[in-house]
Scaffold this motif. Sequence first.
Motif, PDB file in Angstrom:
ATOM      1  N   TRP A   1       8.088   3.311  -2.381  1.00 11.79           N
ATOM      2  CA  TRP A   1       8.112   3.627  -1.179  1.00 11.79           C
ATOM      3  C   TRP A   1       8.516   2.714  -0.164  1.00 11.79           C
ATOM      4  O   TRP A   1       9.022   2.944   1.032  1.00 11.79           O
ATOM      5  N   THR A   2       8.445   1.344  -0.505  1.00 13.58           N
ATOM      6  CA  THR A   2       9.144   0.295   0.342  1.00 13.58           C
ATOM      7  C   THR A   2      10.788   0.354   0.507  1.00 13.58           C
ATOM      8  O   THR A   2      10.991   0.040   1.327  1.00 13.58           O
TER       9      THR A   2
ATOM     10  N   HIS B   1      -0.919   4.262   7.230  1.00 14.21           N
ATOM     11  CA  HIS B   1       0.607   3.559   7.229  1.00 14.21           C
ATOM     12  C   HIS B   1       1.322   4.801   6.445  1.00 14.21           C
ATOM     13  O   HIS B   1       1.523   5.094   5.189  1.00 14.21           O
TER      14      HIS B   1
ATOM     15  N   ASP C   1       3.634  -2.825   8.362  1.00 23.30           N
ATOM     16  CA  ASP C   1       3.822  -1.422   8.305  1.00 23.30           C
ATOM     17  C   ASP C   1       5.295  -1.135   8.117  1.00 23.30           C
ATOM     18  O   ASP C   1       5.979  -1.439   9.096  1.00 23.30           O
TER      19      ASP C   1
ATOM     20  N   SER D   1       6.649  -0.395  -6.474  1.00 26.10           N
ATOM     21  CA  SER D   1       6.190   0.452  -5.026  1.00 26.10           C
ATOM     22  C   SER D   1       7.505   0.990  -4.401  1.00 26.10           C
ATOM     23  O   SER D   1       8.135   0.514  -3.556  1.00 26.10           O
TER      24      SER D   1
ATOM     25  N   GLY E   1       3.823   3.662   4.022  1.00 24.29           N
ATOM     26  CA  GLY E   1       3.416   2.560   3.245  1.00 24.29           C
ATOM     27  C   GLY E   1       3.546   1.068   3.953  1.00 24.29           C
ATOM     28  O   GLY E   1       3.829   0.839   5.011  1.00 24.29           O
ATOM     29  N   THR E   2       3.393  -0.199   3.200  1.00 22.75           N
ATOM     30  CA  THR E   2       3.433  -1.511   3.503  1.00 22.75           C
ATOM     31  C   THR E   2       4.477  -2.009   2.745  1.00 22.75           C
ATOM     32  O   THR E   2       4.509  -1.883   1.543  1.00 22.75           O
TER      33      THR E   2
ATOM     34  N   LEU F   1       0.973  -1.228   0.093  1.00 28.05           N
ATOM     35  CA  LEU F   1       0.068  -0.016  -0.011  1.00 28.05           C
ATOM     36  C   LEU F   1       0.784   1.335  -0.039  1.00 28.05           C
ATOM     37  O   LEU F   1       2.038   1.259   0.683  1.00 28.05           O
ATOM     38  N   PRO F   2       0.394   2.065  -0.839  1.00 27.68           N
ATOM     39  CA  PRO F   2       1.202   3.434  -0.664  1.00 27.68           C
ATOM     40  C   PRO F   2       1.174   4.308   0.881  1.00 27.68           C
ATOM     41  O   PRO F   2       0.264   4.015   1.405  1.00 27.68           O
ATOM     42  N   PRO F   3       1.797   5.145   0.891  1.00 25.68           N
ATOM     43  CA  PRO F   3       1.798   6.143   2.298  1.00 25.68           C
ATOM     44  C   PRO F   3       0.349   6.537   2.252  1.00 25.68           C
ATOM     45  O   PRO F   3      -0.191   7.040   1.332  1.00 25.68           O
ATOM     46  N   SER F   4       0.014   6.558   3.520  1.00 27.71           N
ATOM     47  CA  SER F   4      -1.204   7.179   3.955  1.00 27.71           C
ATOM     48  C   SER F   4      -1.347   7.423   5.464  1.00 27.71           C
ATOM     49  O   SER F   4      -0.160   7.270   6.057  1.00 27.71           O
TER      50      SER F   4
END
Length: 584
Positions: free
Chosen positions: A553-554, A373, A383, A551, A376-377, A367-370
């Motif tokens: 952001w990971t 999270h 997390d 992804s 992200g994940t 999942l992208p940053p939010s």
Amino acid sequence: MPGAQRIGDRWRAGTGRLAAGGAVLAAVAFLPWLSGTDPALTVLRARSADQAPTPEQLTAVREQLGLDRGPLPHLLHWLGGLPRGDAGTSWVSGTPVLPEVMNALGVSVTLMLATLVVTIAVAALVSTRTLHLGARRLLREHRTGTGAALLAALPKFLLASLLATVFGVWLGWFPPGGWTGPASMVLPALALGVPSGAVIGGLLEHALPATFGEPWVRTWHAAGFPPGRIARPALRRALAGVLPQLVPSVVSLVGGAVAVEKIFNIPGLGRLALDSALAQDLPPLQTATLLLALLGVAAGLLIKTVRRGLLGPALRGGELAAAPAPALRRRRSTGRLFGACALTLCTIVLIGLFRDPSQVDTAARLLPPSLTHPLGTDALGRDMLARLGHGALRTAGVALAVTAVSAVLGVLLGMAGQAAAGLTEVVSTLPAVLAGLLTTAVTGPSVWGAACAVCLVGWTPYAAQTAALLEQERATGYLRASISFGAGPAHLLRHHLLPAVLPAVVRNALLRLPTTVLVLASLGFLGLGEQPPTPEWGRLLSENQPYLELSPWTTLGPAGALILLSVLAAAGSPVHRNTRRTPC
């Protein structure tokens, strides 16, 4: 008398090289037996991938390879064939070893030369501003070296993946993999040379202000010499202390760029050594190790020759050093930068500690940053902020311990002089992966086994730097004057030698701290170090590197944390103060 001393120094250095090379080759020869696994089983599986070999097959392999005789007869037989140009045949493929190893060496040396060009260019860019300013006004303030720290913290394998994705796949400017021509080495050379050049440039950037604060520079400046005339000998003097870092920083890339060679599918010597070690294929592994050791010795001798050419003219000005040089003060902006980075990193870590790093949620994969999270994940839905926070203390603690031990060992061995010079040259070219395989064979895969492996090879930059600084210091006039006034070894060590060595070594160690984290991570990625699911920063980079394109952001979280750590290391490094005094 001086001639006899030089002969003695060369004899001790040569003895050290032979002893170090013999010890490394013996350790490699014992690798299959140290691992506790049947070498015949490993070789058979590498040949046919048979998961259930029969006893008859194992017996046939042992008889064919002569494994029942033990490692020493194999080593002696292999050494006996080298004068005839026979390095044996591969246990796995059955082909002659020497042609394969020489082809891999040619590829690695070519890549090394391209990397050296990038390293010199980046080092020049990093240090040009300090050299330019110092030539026009005597620097009395210590630069933070933030730019060098940022570049030095870039993970080589992450940078390689990013370059291959952007310039190889998306833009198509360069081949994303393979070894087909000059264009194939551009991206690997950038991935290897940019961080290495930042390390060299950062050390040079730190050494130049101290050089411009020496009395001979003030004397030349007062005599009306133009800035360019002062800059050249100042650069030569500072470069002489930094030049030995090229051996462990660049030449070792021939055997240490395994991750980058894998990403770009380059058939280099480091990759060949790793594949042979994993398959316990001793003939190619021993041949590759010997070539790496010989390369280290040749590079060490070349660097020493170049240094002697630099030291002669540079040190003539050092004889004017008879008064205390000005202290180098830290800028206020450095303190603000240090505080901002520390606050940011501590905030991220503290927030992450209140989250569960092991909770798996397959419905929340990548999942992208939010708000739920913030970072992200990962691929298992864990997390990233939680894993980053919980891995902070372990990552920083192990890396600091390894760096401290390596620096202490390097200073002690560097002070041994020529007796340890050969050992430094040989060990500086050995990949940490090979040391990891040897230690893992004895201790099993663990974070402390990986730490020991890094310590076994990580002391060489500090030993080379210590030896170079001591040689430079002993040639100065004020030290000879102190001796003529009756100063003993303890006085010289405390008041002259250690103050000249320790600040530069500590600076080097702090600048290399992120690199230590990444080396530990690479060992864990290969199954030789930190084991999953431990949330260690370097391992987070390794685990999420395949998802960089899908992804990104990971990898941004752990990469950003490493960059913050490197800036903290650069901004928090001790200020150099020249303690040279007039002997009286």
